[in-house]
Every structure is written in C-alpha cells, then in structure tokens.
Motif scaffolding. Structure first.
Motif, mmCIF file in Angstrom:
data_model
loop_
_atom_site.group_PDB
_atom_site.id
_atom_site.type_symbol
_atom_site.label_atom_id
_atom_site.label_comp_id
_atom_site.label_asym_id
_atom_site.label_seq_id
_atom_site.Cartn_x
_atom_site.Cartn_y
_atom_site.Cartn_z
ATOM 1 N N GLU A 39 1.289 -0.599 7.041
ATOM 2 C CA GLU A 39 0.253 0.067 7.842
ATOM 3 C C GLU A 39 0.868 1.398 8.284
ATOM 4 O O GLU A 39 1.891 1.391 8.963
ATOM 5 N N ARG A 85 -7.759 4.628 12.574
ATOM 6 C CA ARG A 85 -6.623 3.708 12.790
ATOM 7 C C ARG A 85 -5.642 3.916 11.635
ATOM 8 O O ARG A 85 -6.002 4.496 10.614
ATOM 9 N N TRP A 130 -12.077 -6.633 6.193
ATOM 10 C CA TRP A 130 -11.176 -7.084 7.262
ATOM 11 C C TRP A 130 -11.448 -6.271 8.528
ATOM 12 O O TRP A 130 -11.554 -6.830 9.637
ATOM 13 N N LEU A 131 -11.619 -4.953 8.388
ATOM 14 C CA LEU A 131 -11.873 -4.091 9.547
ATOM 15 C C LEU A 131 -13.179 -4.501 10.229
ATOM 16 O O LEU A 131 -13.254 -4.597 11.462
ATOM 17 N N ARG A 132 -14.208 -4.740 9.401
ATOM 18 C CA ARG A 132 -15.509 -5.129 9.966
ATOM 19 C C ARG A 132 -15.373 -6.389 10.821
ATOM 20 O O ARG A 132 -15.953 -6.485 11.907
ATOM 21 N N ASP A 133 -14.578 -7.341 10.337
ATOM 22 C CA ASP A 133 -14.475 -8.631 11.026
ATOM 23 C C ASP A 133 -13.456 -8.614 12.165
ATOM 24 O O ASP A 133 -13.678 -9.244 13.201
ATOM 25 N N ALA A 134 -12.336 -7.913 11.963
ATOM 26 C CA ALA A 134 -11.245 -7.983 12.948
ATOM 27 C C ALA A 134 -11.331 -6.883 14.002
ATOM 28 O O ALA A 134 -10.873 -7.070 15.133
ATOM 29 N N GLU A 135 -11.888 -5.728 13.621
ATOM 30 C CA GLU A 135 -11.938 -4.597 14.555
ATOM 31 C C GLU A 135 -13.337 -3.971 14.485
ATOM 32 O O GLU A 135 -13.500 -2.834 14.014
ATOM 33 N N GLU A 137 -15.411 -2.646 16.513
ATOM 34 C CA GLU A 137 -15.702 -1.357 17.160
ATOM 35 C C GLU A 137 -15.192 -0.200 16.320
ATOM 36 O O GLU A 137 -15.846 0.838 16.183
ATOM 37 N N ALA A 138 -14.000 -0.385 15.723
ATOM 38 C CA ALA A 138 -13.461 0.659 14.839
ATOM 39 C C ALA A 138 -14.355 0.794 13.610
ATOM 40 O O ALA A 138 -14.687 1.912 13.176
#
Ligand SMILES: Nc1ncnc2c1ncn2[C@@H]1O[C@H](COP(=O)(O)OP(=O)(O)O)[C@@H](O)[C@H]1O
Ligand SMILES: O=C(CO)[C@@H](O)[C@H](O)COP(=O)(O)O
Length: 480
Positions: A39, A85, A130-135, A137-138
């Motif tokens: 990352e 991010r 993954w972003l949609r599910d874990a973050e 708001e981002a």
C-alpha cells in the motif's frame, strides 16, 4: 541527435533511460527507490520519478517520453484530483474475498469473455470492490480511477490537485489517459473498451476512467513541451523493449515473476490461470504472474547471510534437485496458483539435505518451477515457445540462468543486461514522436540449450500439490 526517454515505475524502484531515437543507443540513465509495502502513497512514485529523471540528466534535451509501470494498482482520485487513500498494489491480497464475490455475481466464463481475465486479488476491479465494502465513505468520494502509469503520465503533463505548484493545469480528470495494455489489467476493460457495468459492480458507482489511446498516439506534452506517449503496463513495455516475436516467450524475474508472449489473437481462459491482457503494439499479451520471484532470493540470501553472488555460488554447488529439499516459495501468498493466504514452506528436510547450498538451490528451483508451470499454462493457450527470453533483476544471477536451462524445456536466451520495460517505453516515445515503430536491435548476452532435469519439477510438483491440497482442505467446512 534526437533523444527519447522511457520510464519503468516498477514495484521497487523507478528507472529512466534516455536513448537516441534513431539508433536506440543508451545515452544516460537514472533510478530512484520506491517505498516497501503493498500500500503506497502515489506521491512517493511522483517524487521518485522526478529524482530518477534528475539522475538521468533531466529532460531539457529530450523530445519525447513515455511511462510504463507496475500494473493493476488502484489510484483513486476525488473531484479535486486529490488521491483519496494510498494505492493498493498488484501484490496486495486483501481483496481476495472481493474477487470471489465478483466471480460469484458475474461468473468466470462471463468475465473471461467480457474482459479476457477472471478476477484475482491483483486486479484493479477487486480492489475497488474491497474499497466499496471496507471503506464506503472513501469509495463514495471516488471521481476517477487511474493506474500507476496513468496517474504519473497525468502528473508529468502538469495536471494534479488544485493549488499544487507542480500541477499548474489543475485537476482536469478528463485528461487522464492510458493504453490498452494497462487498461486490460483492470478487469473492467475488454476488446470493445471499458465495461462500465463491471466498473459499477466493483466500485458501486460510475467514475471517470482514463481515455484509452492507441499504441503510437501522443497523449499531450509536458509543461516544457516534451511529447508524451501513452505509456504501458510494465510487462507489455518489456515485450516492446525486447521486440518480442512469435515463438518468443518472455520470463521476467523481478518483484513479480511473469511469463508472457505477444499474440495476434486475444486469449480468454475461464480457469483464470492465464490473463488475456493486451500488449503495447495493438496485439495481445497472454500472461501468468507469480507474487514470489526475485524477493524469494533476497529473502533466502538474507537468511543465509550472503549477497546475491554468493547465493548463486552456493546454489550451483548443490546437485540438481537439492538432495530432495524443496522450497514452495509462497512468501506473499500466491496468485498462480491462486492461493492468496498461503505461506512459504520447506519440504524434504533431513539431516543430509538441510545444507546451505541445498537451501540456496531450493530457492532458485522453487521460484523457477512456479514459472515453468506458468510456461506450460501459456503454451496451453496455443502459444508456441521456441525460446525463453529471461529478463528482470534476478536474471543477472548465474545460478538463475543455469538452473533455468534445467527447469524450462526450451532454449533460454539472456538479453544483454538492461531495463527492458523502460526501453519499451522509450521505443513507444520514439514511435509517438516519429510515427514509426523503432527497429532498434536487442543484443543477447548468452544462449543456453535445454539441460532439462525432470526430477526438479517432479519433486516441486509433489510438494506444491501438497500445499494446494492442504489449502483446499482448510477451506472445506467440517461435516457435522
Ligand atoms: N544478481 C542478482 N541475483 C538475484 N536477484 C537480484 C540480483 N540483482 C538484483 N536482484 C533482485 O531483483 C529485484 C529487482 O529486479 P527488477 O526487475 O528491477 O524488479 P522490479 O522491476 O519489480 O522493481 C530485487 O529484488 C533485487 O534484489
Ligand atoms: O501484476 C503484475 C502483472 O499482472 C506484475 O507484473 C506487476 O505489473 C508488477 O511488476 P514488477 O514490479 O514485478 O515489474
């Protein structure tokens, strides 16, 4: 003399070559390191690019530049052009579950047909899911999705967040541009262009995607007036840099291990083993990738307390097959085979086999056997392998070369030491500048006839099979 520049913004470093557009002669070069980790803040790549360009003597006398880079990394931008991010890289496996979810929803056959690939954790679409599910708001703030080379190309042309001194043209998201090769690694692009339904399934909403331009198209200029080419994914860049021809299969041993060839027809492997990527010349690039390549040797050398030269000397001291010691090198999980949660394991340890030379050899054999399996898979898609072209940092090691001839059942050619991804980008820059694909010659440093030792792959297959069986047993819920 007209000069062109090529960049390889790879996982571990940024490399710049400056070549004579007419002959391809290397005039100067530079490099700078990237941070460790799966990352990374893209700003680190931008700083490294500027350092590497400076180390290569700058661009004042350069007429054109193209940027190739590590594939698949998720660079998400908000409406003001700010990175939301840190980017998730191709070797970040946290999106393995998201890959499974997307396949469950769309189907492996449909993915292969629509995009040429079946999602694994490496591909951009899974990172967006993954972003949609874990973050969430981002994810909701994402206005544009780029890949590492697309974003660097945009920054080099003077675009970027509003108010940044080095981004005088501001956050014009519609100026993001890419090429077919990198777009083909997203799992939301296919022969007909972007598949917006697949993007929306992944991210949860539509977003600006980089315009896909042709292999020799100019995407614009730098603020100082240097012509900028479309760039490419790094493997496609290497194929262009090597001028790979039918019958050539490239094996690259860098941070990733990759096996690929240029073909006139696309590949759609619904098993997901071979990715049906596009190349950087208007053709296709069937490819397999492993997560564990040169760093297997870095790790083993560190463990043995030696440098790469000594590791190679030790490996060549041992007999083929390392007296039964087998390293299944899944240090970072693995992508081929798809075992994202696997770890590395050492098999066949006896008092006799557990020696420093055998461990060094087992490391080299293990990483090469994974790539030989990849060569079989690529051949299984109808690709002919008249020779293997061995490149990447670890190809400089004499033990890797010698053992490659024992593991691969095709002649192994070693191109002269060079940065072939950056060279491919330089060829593309010359192509964009002049309108003609350069005919620069690639020199070979060595050619090795096959010295095939089938016992090496047989022992590896048995050990890797046990690892795969254990992984699938662990994923089956217990009865009762
Ligand atoms: N002589 C060598 N023997 C083994 N590995 C090497 C040797 N020289 C460099 N490497 C390794 O090769 C890797 C860098 O290769 P490179 O192709 O530049 O990777 P990437 O493009 O992914 O950043 C590093 O892990 C480095 O330690
Ligand atoms: O994921 C892939 C190809 O699908 C990797 O090949 C990346 O493109 C990283 O490349 P290197 O940094 O190892 O060159």
């Amino acid at each position: 003399m007209t000069l062109v520049a090529g960049v390889d913004s790879s996982t571990q470093s940024c490399k710049v070559v400056i070549r004579d557009a007419a002959t391809g002669a290397l005039v100067r070069s530079g490099r700078a390191s990237h941070p460790d980790g799966t990352e990374v803040d893209p700003q680190a790549w931008w700083s490294a690019l500027q350092q590497a360009i400076a180390a290569a003597g700058g661009l004042d006398d350069v007429a054109a530049i193209s940027i190739a880079g590590q594939q698949h990394g998720m660079v998400v931008l908000d409406a003001e052009g700010r990175v939301i991010r840190p980017a998730l890289l191709w070797n970040d496996t946290r999106s393995a579950g998201a890959a499974r979810d997307l396949i469950d929803e769309v189907g492996a056959d449909a993915y292969a047909e629509r995009t040429g690939v079946v999602p694994v954790a490496s591909f951009t679409a899974t990172k967006l899911r993954w972003l949609r599910d874990a973050e969430p708001e981002a994810a909701a703030r994402v206005a544009a999705v780029a890949l590492p080379h697309d974003w660097l190309t945009w920054r080099l042309r003077g675009f970027g967040p509003a108010g940044e001194a080095d981004a005088p043209l501001g956050p014009v998201l519609d100026e993001l541009a890419t090429d077919r090769s990198d777009a083909s690694g997203t799992a939301y692009w296919g022969a007909d262009g972007y598949d917006r339904d697949l993007l929306e399934r992944a991210l949860g909403h539509d977003a600006v995607l980089p315009r896909v331009v042709g292999p020799a198209d100019r995407v614009g200029e730098t603020v100082a007036g240097v012509v900028v080419g479309p760039g490419a994914g790094d493997n496609a860049g290497a194929a262009l840099g090597l001028d790979a021809q039918p019958g050539d299969v490239v094996v690259s041993i860098g941070t990733s291990g990759t096996v690929f060839a240029v073909t006139e027809q696309p590949v759609a492997d619904a098993s997901g083993t071979v990715a049906g990527f596009a190349d950087a010349s208007g053709n296709w690039l069937p490819l397999i990738a492993t997560l564990n390549a040169a760093r297997v040797l870095d790790s083993t050398a560190g463990l043995l307390g030696v440098d790469h030269a000594e590791l190679g000397r030790l490996a060549l001291e041992a007999e083929p097959g390392a007296s039964g010691l087998v390293l299944v090198p899944y240090f970072e999980g693995e992508r081929t085979p798809n075992l994202p949660d696997a770890t590395a394991s050492l098999h066949g340890m006896t008092l006799g086999s557990t020696t420093r030379p055998n461990l060094a050899r087992a490391a080299v054999e293990g990483l090469l056997c994974g790539l030989a399996d990849g060569l079989d898979a690529v051949r299984g898609q109808g690709v002919e392998a008249r020779r293997v072209l061995l490149i990447g940092g670890a190809a400089q090691n004499p033990a890797v070369r010698a053992i490659a001839a024992q593991v691969f059942d095709a002649p192994v050619a070693i191109p002269a030491p060079g940065e072939y991804v950056a060279d491919g980008a330089a060829r593309q820059a010359a192509w964009a500048l002049t309108g003609e694909r350069p005919g620069w010659v690639v020199e070979l440093a060595a050619e090795l006839e096959p010295d095939t030792r089938p016992e090496i792959r047989a022992a590896y297959a048995a050990a890797a099979g046990r690892v795969a069986d254990a992984a699938s047993a662990a994923s089956i819920p217990a009865l009762g």
